[in-house]
Design an enzyme around this catalytic site. Structure first.
Site, mmCIF file in Angstrom:
data_model
loop_
_atom_site.group_PDB
_atom_site.id
_atom_site.type_symbol
_atom_site.label_atom_id
_atom_site.label_comp_id
_atom_site.label_asym_id
_atom_site.label_seq_id
_atom_site.Cartn_x
_atom_site.Cartn_y
_atom_site.Cartn_z
ATOM 1 N N HIS A 100 0.873 -1.181 0.000
ATOM 2 C CA HIS A 100 0.000 0.000 0.000
ATOM 3 C C HIS A 100 0.909 1.231 0.000
ATOM 4 C CE1 HIS A 100 -2.247 -2.999 2.470
ATOM 5 N NE2 HIS A 100 -3.355 -2.447 2.021
ATOM 6 N N ASP A 103 2.398 1.962 3.336
ATOM 7 C CA ASP A 103 3.348 0.997 3.917
ATOM 8 C C ASP A 103 4.786 1.448 3.684
ATOM 9 O OD1 ASP A 103 1.122 -0.656 4.228
ATOM 10 O OD2 ASP A 103 1.556 -1.828 2.414
HETATM 11 C C1 XUL Z 1 -7.120 -6.624 4.904
HETATM 12 C C2 XUL Z 1 -6.448 -7.058 3.682
HETATM 13 C C3 XUL Z 1 -5.672 -6.024 2.964
HETATM 14 C C4 XUL Z 1 -5.708 -6.130 1.485
HETATM 15 C C5 XUL Z 1 -5.014 -5.002 0.777
HETATM 16 O O1 XUL Z 1 -7.839 -7.592 5.534
HETATM 17 O O2 XUL Z 1 -6.501 -8.210 3.311
HETATM 18 O O3 XUL Z 1 -4.380 -6.029 3.455
HETATM 19 O O4 XUL Z 1 -5.140 -7.319 1.035
HETATM 20 O O5 XUL Z 1 -5.528 -3.774 1.144
#
Ligand code: XUL
Ligand code: CO
Length: 437
Positions: A100, A103
């Site tokens: 993300h 992150d």
């Molecule tokens: C949350 C989840 C996230 C997604 C990406 O439960 O799985 O980390 O994979 O936003």
């Protein structure tokens, strides 16, 4: 300076190895059904858990020992952390990673500064990708942690939150393109609601669709050709997430004209939270032509939340791979370990044990699944179960030759249904076990 100086590149040593830092089943070059394990499984490391997981839970703060972490959340630390991430992924031998926006780089005091911070780290990620050959499986934006998203992002009651989320996704599409990413994932962090009384559901779901259309349009505009994914999760953090499960997501994509642009990213623990198994979710998505990628992990059925554990159960990995192979395997997608070490497993080496275990469990699952497919016994048993559809009236119905009136005529002449045969569930289970042990 190396963050893991005592650890060399993890090697394949074969099933008899007792070395905790070696693979027993994952030999990236081994061919299965004519394709290397590396190309079948396309493992990815999740930056958020592996590099940013602190071990905090609602009852206490983080426990993780991460000697490379600086005291403050600065761009310099983020750059140093990115190098550690690539040292880890390279030593592990995973070909992909996912992240993300938040992150990898800290937020600044406003959007402009935040984007500048991100650019500074993306430059390093790109260098590290070039140095190692590790690729970005997919990128995504964190539209749920900052308090501005308290009511959701695309589905917020606050139009400014929608606008900020749009700006973030715009930027992450540019970044994902810059890094040659294979896809972009939408997971609706807080795209749902807690209380029906204060919620205009129709308006929120319409907004979510408008948001995804804007993303698709912008991708086209900048020439980002990666695959969009939609990741279902029924609850947590909200009580009712709109991206509940494969069926709900696919219905949404079709209803709003997004079906040609978005596939599913299925996560094991999200499936079980929805009251399904992951193989159900994968098979549903695959059978509808929407199987894109997988967030590999495991839940704990005794706990009611998203525990995001590393998958070590060979029955689970066998089932996942069987469905994957049934629908032709990955094209753009991969197996991203959306999984974290336990709060009690706080040493850096635990990150290696966790990923090695997951990769080995999938490698073994791949070998078992391939053996099941090569024999064709299981497939044959399923085909036999439906054999009434391969002859006579069954073939005629499937080819559209009948209607209610003609079927009534057929049944009036025949009188009753030819006796059914047993479902043989126990035999099916025993047959699978022949390949597992
Ligand atoms: C949350 C989840 C996230 C997604 C990406 O439960 O799985 O980390 O994979 O936003
Ligand atoms: Co996930």
């Amino acid at each position: 300076m190396a963050a893991f100086p005592e650890i060399d590149k993890i090697k394949f040593e074969g099933p008899d190895s007792t070395n905790p830092l070696a693979f027993r089943h994952y030999d990236e070059n081994e061919l299965v059904e004519g394709k290397s394990m590396k190309d079948h499984l396309r493992f990815g490391v999740a930056y958020w858990h592996t590099m940013r997981g602190t071990g905090a839970d609602p009852f206490g703060p983080g426990t993780m020992l991460r000697p490379w972490e600086g005291a403050e959340d600065t761009v310099d630390n983020a750059v140093a952390r990115a190098k550690v991430a690539f040292e880890f992924i390279e030593k592990l031998g995973a070909p992909f990673y996912c992240f993300h926006d938040r992150d990898v780089a800290p937020e600044g005091k406003n959007l402009a500064e935040t984007n500048k911070n991100l650019d500074a780290v993306v430059k390093v990620l790109k260098e590290q990708q070039q140095r190692t050959g590790i690729k970005l499986l997919w990128g995504t934006a964190n539209l749920f942690s900052n308090p501005r998203y308290v009511h959701g992002a695309a589905t917020s009651c606050n139009a400014d939150a929608f606008a900020h989320a749009a700006a973030q996704v715009k930027k992450m599409l540019e970044v994902t393109k810059e890094l040659g990413g294979g896809g972009y994932t939408f997971w609706g962090g807080r795209e749902g609601y807690q209380c029906i009384w204060n919620t205009d559901m129709k308006r929120e779901v319409d907004h979510l669709a408008a948001f995804m259309h804007m993303a698709v349009d912008y991708a086209r505009e900048i020439g980002f050709t990666g695959q969009f994914y939609f990741e279902p999760k029924p609850k947590e953090p909200t009580k009712h997430q709109y991206d509940f499960d494969s069926a709900a997501c696919i219905n949404f994509l079709r209803a709003y004209g997004l079906a040609n642009h978005v596939k599913m990213n299925i996560e094991t623990n999200h499936a079980t939270l929805a009251g399904h198994s992951v193989e159900h979710e994968l098979d549903y998505a695959g059978s509808q032509g929407f199987l894109g990628s997988i967030d590999a992990n495991a839940g704990d059925l005794l706990l009611g939340w998203d525990t995001d554990q590393f998958p070590t159960d060979v029955y689970l990995t066998t089932k996942v791979v069987l469905v994957l192979l049934k629908y032709g395997g990955f094209t753009t997608g991969g197996l991203n370990f959306d999984a974290k070490v336990r709060r009690e497993s706080f040493e850096p080496v635990d990150l290696f044990h966790a990923h090695i275990g997951g990769m080995d469990a999938f490698a073994k699952g791949l070998k078992i699944a391939a053996a099941i497919r090569a024999d064709g016994v299981l497939d044959g048993m399923v085909r036999d179960r439906y054999s009434s559809w391969d002859i006579g009236i069954g073939t005629e119905i499937e080819s559209g030759e009948h209607n209610f009136a003609s079927l009534e005529k057929y049944m009036l002449e025949k009188g009753d249904v030819t006796p059914n045969t047993s479902g043989r569930q126990e035999l099916f289970e025993n047959v699978v076990n022949r390949y597992v042990f």
